[in-house]
Scaffold this motif. Structure first.
Motif, PDB file in Angstrom:
ATOM      1  N   GLN A  33     -22.901 -31.830  -3.663  1.00 48.21           N
ATOM      2  CA  GLN A  33     -24.284 -30.260  -3.056  1.00 48.21           C
ATOM      3  C   GLN A  33     -23.775 -29.477  -2.146  1.00 48.21           C
ATOM      4  O   GLN A  33     -24.495 -30.369  -0.823  1.00 48.21           O
ATOM      5  N   LEU A  38     -30.685 -26.466  -4.034  1.00 50.49           N
ATOM      6  CA  LEU A  38     -31.598 -26.740  -4.630  1.00 50.49           C
ATOM      7  C   LEU A  38     -32.879 -26.141  -4.617  1.00 50.49           C
ATOM      8  O   LEU A  38     -33.205 -25.010  -3.762  1.00 50.49           O
ATOM      9  N   THR A  48     -34.766 -27.168 -10.140  1.00 53.15           N
ATOM     10  CA  THR A  48     -34.904 -28.843  -9.619  1.00 53.15           C
ATOM     11  C   THR A  48     -36.200 -28.907  -9.691  1.00 53.15           C
ATOM     12  O   THR A  48     -36.505 -29.564  -8.106  1.00 53.15           O
ATOM     13  N   ILE A  51     -36.184 -32.570  -8.067  1.00 48.65           N
ATOM     14  CA  ILE A  51     -35.171 -32.893  -7.525  1.00 48.65           C
ATOM     15  C   ILE A  51     -36.413 -33.001  -6.212  1.00 48.65           C
ATOM     16  O   ILE A  51     -36.915 -34.008  -5.338  1.00 48.65           O
ATOM     17  N   ILE A 229     -26.779 -28.706 -12.199  1.00 50.32           N
ATOM     18  CA  ILE A 229     -27.390 -29.099 -11.701  1.00 50.32           C
ATOM     19  C   ILE A 229     -28.837 -29.206 -12.848  1.00 50.32           C
ATOM     20  O   ILE A 229     -29.959 -30.348 -12.175  1.00 50.32           O
ATOM     21  N   SER A 230     -28.939 -28.097 -13.511  1.00 48.66           N
ATOM     22  CA  SER A 230     -30.087 -28.736 -14.357  1.00 48.66           C
ATOM     23  C   SER A 230     -30.085 -30.754 -14.975  1.00 48.66           C
ATOM     24  O   SER A 230     -30.920 -31.166 -15.109  1.00 48.66           O
ATOM     25  N   ASP A 233     -30.529 -32.728 -12.046  1.00 47.95           N
ATOM     26  CA  ASP A 233     -32.479 -33.371 -11.926  1.00 47.95           C
ATOM     27  C   ASP A 233     -32.593 -33.417 -13.340  1.00 47.95           C
ATOM     28  O   ASP A 233     -34.094 -34.233 -12.719  1.00 47.95           O
TER      29      ASP A 233
END
Length: 550
Positions: A33, A38, A48, A51, A229-230, A233
């Motif tokens: 990552q 982010l 995010t 997160i 990434i969603s 998260d």
């Protein structure tokens, strides 16, 4: 009677408070990552919120580091609290049967079990996946899930353990299911949970549910990353919700970090981002080792802090033991420091050196200064160590490492170089590299810095052992348990040709790695890849790399 009851009640209440102050410890460790991927790190595309809540409720470190710019060694660092180069774990070597973190080295869960904790490991392991003595269940973890050879059965229900399904990628959803189940089952006792998600490592894939939530991201490849990434998260959010629903939010110390920086220069171009940072996964510029680094312990650590003090993933182990009230367990060989007084605002963080070494690169960070010894390429032999190659950067003014100040501050450079070279002499040779590469690295690290690691039960690379990615003619090829039969040299050559494309050394060949450098044959190679990818998970496992030769 009433007085006695009141006293007894007071004692019981005090006892319950004491128990509540022994926090659970959760580490969420992501894969490749980028520093800038982010929204709390400034991304306008990555969504995010869950997160970000860890940062909002705790601390976001702008100078947070991993101990290595590659998957395997960085995991060896976080799980031991030690510089992994001390015990031969400098580089990935997952294509060797003998590869594994030496069993004489004490791991995080073993410390936590001594402190009275129940332990769990979920997701990517990457520090020994072929020999059972290296498996997490034999290294101090009570519960394992989505780790080497884990059966995908939970509470009597069988789950689809494939890396890619129609509803999830990289096992993100199933890892989250296991994490939430572990919390539910262990809510009444202190636990340590290490959650190692595979995202956003390649191959870059997402599914409609998460792609649809990122339609605003115009670049197609970035939209796929945003989808990955969603989903990540969402998984983090479900873990946080499970803690909250069980009344554990203020009784849980949570760390969030990535194993290394983003690989920005693969083909097709990786769409992860290190932002303004120079470099990427696989080198020691900031883009390789500066990572997202967050911590939360609601009710204990003041929230909303953004700090630029340098910290490293090696610090997580001693900090967790301190939070558990067991600083007496912090072994002398642990290189990280206890950050708890600093987290609580009780004491400043003393300036200290942080060191890096990886495949010919050397580095050091102390205070505002960053020292780097770069090499041109892993594909060529590095020249002998030369002080004139050193680069010096002021991290307070130049996080992009654009202005080399080596000539302007010779005294700073010389002092740091002396410390870095002294540290280098405390290390050992990487355990699974070729004899040729060892000879090359001796020119940089010196004979002392390349001392072979020795410990009871440790073998390192076995004599004649060949990884799948070995090229024909590069070294003696002795038949080993994980090498192909030698009766058809042409097949062996093709096998090694395929496996040589495993650029990150994780034992798996992705479509991106398979096509790399052969853009004119993308369609043909994609079709060939799909035929060999028997389980349809988007990657060629070692067995599939062998199977297509039959």
């Amino acid at each position: 009677m009433v007085k006695t009851a009141l006293v007894a009640g007071t004692i019981m209440a005090a006892s319950l408070v004491a128990v509540a102050r022994t926090p659970n410890v959760v580490i969420i460790f992501t894969d490749d990552q980028g520093y800038a991927d982010l929204s709390c790190q400034g991304s306008k595309e990555m969504k995010t919120p869950n997160i970000d809540s860890i940062a909002r409720n705790g601390i976001r470190f702008t100078n947070g580091y991993s101990s290595a710019p590659q998957c395997g060694p960085s995991r060896a660092g976080i799980l031991t609290g030690q510089y992994q180069q001390k015990f031969a774990m400098e580089q990935n070597a997952g294509t060797f049967t003998s590869f594994g973190l030496p069993t004489n080295i004490k791991l995080f869960p073993q410390y936590m079990k001594e402190a009275g904790y129940t332990t769990a490991a979920l997701g990517k392991w990457h520090i020994g996946g072929k020999l059972k003595e290296y498996f997490p269940e034999n290294r101090g973890f009570d519960f394992v899930w989505c780790t080497p050879e884990t059966p995908f059965v939970l509470n009597g229900k069988e789950y689809d353990g494939r890396r890619f399904t129609k509803t999830s990628t990289h096992q993100t959803d199933i890892i989250t299911i296991g994490a939430c189940d572990f919390i539910e089952k262990n809510k009444d006792k202190p636990f340590f949970m290490y959650v190692a998600y595979h995202v956003p490592h390649s191959p870059y894939k997402s599914v409609p549910k998460w792609l649809d939530q990122n339609r605003d991201v115009q670049d197609k490849d970035r939209r796929i990353l945003a989808g990955m990434i969603s989903e990540l998260d969402d998984g983090v959010g479900r873990i946080l919700s499970t803690l909250r629903e069980n009344g554990l939010e203020e009784d849980t110390l949570i760390f969030y970090a990535s194993d290394n920086g983003a690989p920005e220069q693969k083909y097709p171009p990786a769409k992860t981002s290190n932002g303004v940072l120079r470099g990427q996964k696989g080198n020691l510029y900031e883009g390789g080792v500066r990572v997202p680094w967050l911590v939360q312990w609601k009710g204990t650590i003041p929230g909303g802090q953004v700090l630029d003090d340098p910290v490293i993933t090696l610090d997580i182990l001693p900090t967790s033991l301190a939070a558990a009230g067991r600083t007496d367990l912090i072994a002398a060989e642990v290189d990280g420091v206890n950050l708890l007084p600093f987290f609580k605002g009780e004491a400043p963080l003393a300036e200290r050196p942080m060191f890096f070494r990886w495949d010919g690169w050397l580095g050091m960070r102390q205070g505002r200064w960053k020292l780097v010894y770069p090499i041109a390429s892993r594909k060529t032999a590095p020249p002998p160590y030369d002080s004139g190659t050193l680069e010096l950067y002021d991290m307070d003014a130049d996080i992009a490492e654009q202005k080399n100040l080596a000539q302007s501050y010779p005294e700073v450079l010389q002092k740091m170089e002396k410390q870095m070279l002294e540290w280098n002499q405390t290390l050992t040779a990487p355990g699974w590299i070729s004899e040729d590469r060892k000879a090359q690295l001796r020119k940089v690290y010196g004979e002392v810095g390349m001392t072979p690691y020795s410990a009871p039960g440790y073998t390192g690379r076995l004599p004649g052992e060949i990884p799948w990615k070995t090229k024909v003619g590069s070294e003696k090829k002795t038949k080993t348990p994980d090498s192909a039969p030698k009766k058809e040299s042409a097949k062996n050559g093709r096998q090694r040709s395929v496996s040589a494309r495993d650029k990150d050394g994780d034992g798996i060949v992705t479509l991106e790695e398979f096509i790399a450098g052969r853009v004119d044959k993308t369609a043909i190679l994609t079709e060939q890849f799909k035929k060999w990818d028997k389980d349809g998970d988007g990657q060629l496992q070692p067995a599939e790399q062998r199977r297509h030769l039959k």
